[in-house]
Design an enzyme around this catalytic site. Sequence first.
Site, PDB file in Angstrom:
ATOM      1  CE  LYS A 122      -0.246  -0.240   5.067  1.00  0.00           C
ATOM      2  NZ  LYS A 122      -1.094  -0.576   6.231  1.00  0.00           N
TER       3      LYS A 122
ATOM      4  NE  ARG B  82      -7.242  -0.026  10.503  1.00  0.00           N
ATOM      5  CZ  ARG B  82      -5.957  -0.197  10.118  1.00  0.00           C
ATOM      6  NH1 ARG B  82      -5.056   0.742  10.338  1.00  0.00           N
ATOM      7  NH2 ARG B  82      -5.580  -1.302   9.519  1.00  0.00           N
TER       8      ARG B  82
ATOM      9  CG  HIS C  25      -4.298  -4.527  11.686  1.00  0.00           C
ATOM     10  ND1 HIS C  25      -3.180  -5.135  11.154  1.00  0.00           N
ATOM     11  CD2 HIS C  25      -3.971  -3.222  11.847  1.00  0.00           C
ATOM     12  CE1 HIS C  25      -2.214  -4.227  11.007  1.00  0.00           C
ATOM     13  NE2 HIS C  25      -2.669  -3.059  11.427  1.00  0.00           N
TER      14      HIS C  25
ATOM     15  NE  ARG D 174      -3.009  -7.870   7.553  1.00  0.00           N
ATOM     16  CZ  ARG D 174      -3.743  -8.324   8.589  1.00  0.00           C
ATOM     17  NH1 ARG D 174      -4.472  -9.425   8.449  1.00  0.00           N
ATOM     18  NH2 ARG D 174      -3.759  -7.688   9.728  1.00  0.00           N
TER      19      ARG D 174
ATOM     20  CE1 TYR E 224      11.936  31.236   4.253  1.00  0.00           C
ATOM     21  CE2 TYR E 224      12.144  28.832   4.268  1.00  0.00           C
ATOM     22  CZ  TYR E 224      11.895  30.031   3.588  1.00  0.00           C
ATOM     23  OH  TYR E 224      11.605  29.993   2.250  1.00  0.00           O
TER      24      TYR E 224
ATOM     25  CB  CYS F 221      13.682  25.268   2.893  1.00  0.00           C
ATOM     26  SG  CYS F 221      14.915  26.276   3.734  1.00  0.00           S
TER      27      CYS F 221
ATOM     28  CG  ASP G 106      11.274  23.378  -2.925  1.00  0.00           C
ATOM     29  OD1 ASP G 106      10.428  22.527  -3.249  1.00  0.00           O
ATOM     30  OD2 ASP G 106      11.021  24.592  -2.743  1.00  0.00           O
TER      31      ASP G 106
HETATM   32  C1  LIG Z   1      -0.379  -1.510   6.999  1.00  0.00           C
HETATM   33  C2  LIG Z   1      -0.994  -2.806   7.354  1.00  0.00           C
HETATM   34  C3  LIG Z   1      -0.221  -3.976   7.434  1.00  0.00           C
HETATM   35  C4  LIG Z   1       1.284  -3.971   7.419  1.00  0.00           C
HETATM   36  O1  LIG Z   1       1.750  -3.518   8.666  1.00  0.00           O
HETATM   37  P1  LIG Z   1       3.296  -3.498   9.047  1.00  0.00           P
HETATM   38  O2  LIG Z   1       3.304  -3.083  10.466  1.00  0.00           O
HETATM   39  O3  LIG Z   1       3.925  -2.499   8.157  1.00  0.00           O
HETATM   40  O4  LIG Z   1       3.816  -4.860   8.826  1.00  0.00           O
HETATM   41  C5  LIG Z   1      -0.866  -5.172   7.597  1.00  0.00           C
HETATM   42  N1  LIG Z   1      -2.206  -5.241   7.694  1.00  0.00           N
HETATM   43  C6  LIG Z   1      -2.988  -4.142   7.658  1.00  0.00           C
HETATM   44  C7  LIG Z   1      -4.462  -4.294   7.776  1.00  0.00           C
HETATM   45  C8  LIG Z   1      -2.412  -2.885   7.508  1.00  0.00           C
HETATM   46  O5  LIG Z   1      -3.196  -1.792   7.505  1.00  0.00           O
END
Ligand SMILES: *Cc1c(COP(=O)(O)O)cnc(C)c1O
Length: 387
Positions: free
Chosen positions: A39, A140, A172, A230, A276, A323, A325
């Site tokens: 992602k 979530r 998760h 994952r 700045y 800054c 850039d």
């Molecule tokens: C981003 C995400 C992951 C990966 O998480 P890491 O901590 O980067 O391994 C896995 N599952 C879900 C649902 C996520 O949102």
Amino acid sequence: MSMNTDFPARAIIDRSALGKNLQELRKCNPNIQVMAVVKANAYGHGGAQIARAALEFGVKWFGVAQLAEALQLRQALKDFPAARIFTWIFSPDADLETAIKANLDIAVSNAETLLRVASAARAAGKKARVHLAVDTGMGREGALPKNLAPLLSAAEMAADEGTVEVSGIWSHLARGDENGVGEQATVKQLADFQMACEAAERRGFTGLVRHLSASSGLLWHPPAHFDLARYGIAMYGLTPNPSRATTASLQLTPIMRLEADLISVKKLPAGHPVSYGGTWVAPHDTYIGIVPLGYADGIDRHASGKIWVAANGERYPQVGRICMDQFMVDLGCGKDGNPPLPVGATVRLWGDGSQGEPTADDWAKAAETINYTIVTDLNPRVPRVYI
Ligand SMILES: *Cc1c(COP(=O)(O)O)cnc(C)c1O
């Protein structure tokens, strides 16, 4: 390695390091399946390129948050139609018909969404594949365990009708990277997930791909491995939590190195302010180098004055405010009237630390954030070079 000389900075992405990390992480549990989470442009590393490289290393599952990212990835991987692409964020009026035709694995959190998927499948004339999402403590996506029954009923109906194939069940972890109380929270999530899996099984959903672990679960919670993990941050060679285990102690290699060529080197007299607000003033005559990257590129301004760059094992402190850039570094007085580094010299902003450069963890510490945001925020305008 081809360089874009029109942009005097680049992120070097080392695909062999990705392979090494995948191999290292595989040791956590060689018996489960691997989903490469790509992602957000693969955490800034380049979505399509990372996915392709992971494919070459044998990865069969890919995870992206947004449905739009999933459709893009399907396009990028069109030579590999068997690649499984899992997506879990889409709006209530998303074009699910297109998602189903693109053969995606769609996360579903409630009965209403499941019924919408089923009707889109009817319209598409193609069975939809879904993964039931359970909220075991993240607050979530996912059905709360007490609301799982209506989701299972809708899934049962759609499965009987032949519009939906339930292929997975997932959740998760919110505190998978923590010690102490965080561990207890994870144990509770694990138990709730286990119960949700059993409830699904009792309704006849057998052989589901059960997945709960991201990097932290994979590394630190073997009972949370189930059938698939994952892989996110750890695959990119960074620890999910440096205070629990450093990147180096996990035998991971950061796969991104960010470097830039100094576009200017000039001597400032003692007392001359820099950037700045004039928050930094040259304490003595010194050479100041300009690094052509700034917060528009995703360089975190919060790290101003607390970070350094490196070249040939030498560290040069970043001075004054970062800054939009560019930012300035103090190169020091030099010798015999020569600057310590010439204009055009390449400095490293972050990498594996082998040349004295900071790591993403060092940047995270300086900017009071996490290594995830350091790499993920790197703007697409910075060229990526794949080696
Ligand atoms: C981003 C995400 C992951 C990966 O998480 P890491 O901590 O980067 O391994 C896995 N599952 C879900 C649902 C996520 O949102």
